[in-house]
Design an enzyme around this catalytic site. Structure first.
Site, mmCIF file in Angstrom:
data_model
loop_
_atom_site.group_PDB
_atom_site.id
_atom_site.type_symbol
_atom_site.label_atom_id
_atom_site.label_comp_id
_atom_site.label_asym_id
_atom_site.label_seq_id
_atom_site.Cartn_x
_atom_site.Cartn_y
_atom_site.Cartn_z
ATOM 1 N N HIS A 97 3.022 14.989 4.121
ATOM 2 C CA HIS A 97 3.763 14.087 5.008
ATOM 3 C C HIS A 97 4.600 14.777 6.080
ATOM 4 C CE1 HIS A 97 7.394 14.108 1.963
ATOM 5 N NE2 HIS A 97 6.873 15.302 2.138
ATOM 6 N N HIS A 98 4.748 16.118 6.031
ATOM 7 C CA HIS A 98 5.566 16.806 7.035
ATOM 8 C C HIS A 98 4.785 17.184 8.291
ATOM 9 C CE1 HIS A 98 8.932 16.982 4.372
ATOM 10 N NE2 HIS A 98 8.349 17.790 3.505
ATOM 11 N N ALA A 99 3.469 17.223 8.219
ATOM 12 C CA ALA A 99 2.675 17.676 9.362
ATOM 13 C C ALA A 99 3.020 16.871 10.607
ATOM 14 C CB ALA A 99 1.193 17.561 9.047
ATOM 15 N N ASP B 28 9.073 12.844 7.155
ATOM 16 C CA ASP B 28 9.369 12.858 8.585
ATOM 17 C C ASP B 28 8.147 12.767 9.474
ATOM 18 O OD1 ASP B 28 8.703 15.436 7.612
ATOM 19 O OD2 ASP B 28 9.683 16.412 9.314
#
Length: 384
Positions: A125-127, A167
């Site tokens: 989910h941070h990519a 994010d």
């Protein structure tokens, strides 16, 4: 297909960042081995990622970034070749397959070939649109959501209960009112990526559709469950999602080396069952579950085996003993087992009814989030 679907292939596990890196495919492998021991794997149909869905990432990531990832040389501009994101042969191809797996899961559920699907190798989910972040190269959750929007979905809910703020997914749909992102995480005051506060509520065209519950360090099972069950269901009831995509990082666990939370496997298992219930109640049963973070191999395996059980629609007794030889298995990964049973013996969830909003003292983060977001949905905010 009428049974739930597990997206899996050996290619999803064919990478290594080195023996000392916290991220590794053994996290998924151990979870699947434990699920098999518990008899959960036989409840799933297995599907490999559809190769055409590798191209979906072109819609959510910048072309120059995607081109740079295919070259096994450092790219400081994109975060490729650092201590957190070291050069690793073949990782670009694995990342494409992980994204394709989550997108395949979304297609199978959206087109009615199954109602529930899971990709525990996913949840990266941070990519970011133009860079690697937090061990995450390509954003598989965002790829799946984008495919759904491209194919007619008007209301997609993304739920993220990883210890870290979701994010990357939030930013990609920051100003899109068709996507509700809810992240319950340890506050960015203490933990990477340093974002995701109550006042971060979405862009001007989508105010109230980015929801962030930034929790204090050392939060307990009861406090966390209260926040999860107090914030998410009221918003789902108003948003009326057509499908839910959820990310189930195991790093809120007490034993995780990278975070500061005090959760048990029991609490995360309870939440997974709640997400299934919310999918049935609010999203016509449509649910895609993803893995995510989690770096203590024993607790990750137990958490994700429990997640697979929830997706399969079965309840496994959390007092079930771990398989014979489990100590030796996890010791090979440099880990000391944290429990002799599927759940944590120290956890006490007695008296908690997850079918209702949990009463009692509400934490400051829960109150702040409700005040920031609930008014946009016509919901009364909480008070401490």
């Amino acid at each position: 297909m009428s049974r739930p679907v597990l997206l899996h292939s050996d290619t999803l596990l064919s990478y290594s960042f080195g023996p000392d890196h916290p991220m590794g495919p053994d996290r998924v492998r151990l979870a699947l081995e434990l699920a098999d021991y518990l008899g959960i794997m036989e409840l799933f149909d297995i599907c490999v990622p559809l190769p055409q869905h590798r191209a979906q990432v072109r819609r959510i990531h910048d072309p120059d970034y995607l081109e740079a990832l295919g070259q096994l040389v450092p790219h400081p501009r994109y975060g490729w070749g650092t201590e957190d994101n070291p050069l690793a042969a073949g990782i670009h191809e694995v990342a494409l397959d992980i994204a394709a797996a989550s997108t395949t899961a979304a297609q199978l559920v959206w087109e009615g070939q199954c109602t529930r699907a899971v990709n525990i190798a996913g949840g990266l989910h941070h990519a970011q649109r133009n860079g690697i972040s937090g061990f995450c190269m390509l954003n598989d959750a965002a790829s799946a959501i984008d495919w759904l929007l491209e194919h007619g979905a008007q209301r997609v809910a993304y739920l993220d209960v990883d210890a870290h703020h979701g994010d990357g997914v939030e930013q990609m749909f920051w100003d899109d009112p068709r996507v509700l992102t809810i992240s319950v995480h340890e506050s960015g005051l203490y933990l990477f990526p340093g974002t995701g506060f109550a006042g971060d509520i979405g862009g001007p065209q989508a105010l109230g559709t980015a929801v962030n519950v930034a929790l204090e360090k050392n939060i307990s099972d009861q406090e966390w469950l209260r926040a999860v069950h107090g914030i998410i269901p009221p918003l789902l009831q108003r948003f009326r999602p057509q499908i839910i995509i959820s990310q189930h990082g195991a790093d809120p666990h007490r034993a995780d080396p990278l975070t500061h939370m005090e959760l048990s496997v029991n609490a995360m298992e309870m939440t997974a069952r709640s997400v299934r219930r919310w999918a049935d109640r609010y999203a016509q049963g449509r649910w895609v579950a993803l893995g995510g973070g989690g770096y203590q191999r024993d607790s990750v395996a137990r958490t994700w085996a429990s997640l697979l059980a929830a997706v399969a629609g079965v309840v496994i007794d959390m007092a079930t003993p771990m398989p014979a030889g489990w100590d030796s298995v996890v010791h090979r990964h440099g880990v000391v087992p944290t429990s002799t049973t599927l759940g944590d013996s120290w956890a006490d969830l007695s008296g908690i009814d997850p079918t209702e909003v949990i009463g009692g003292q509400r934490c400051q983060a829960m109150v702040a989030t409700s005040k920031a977001v609930f008014p946009y949905w016509g919901i009364a905010a909480y008070h401490g």
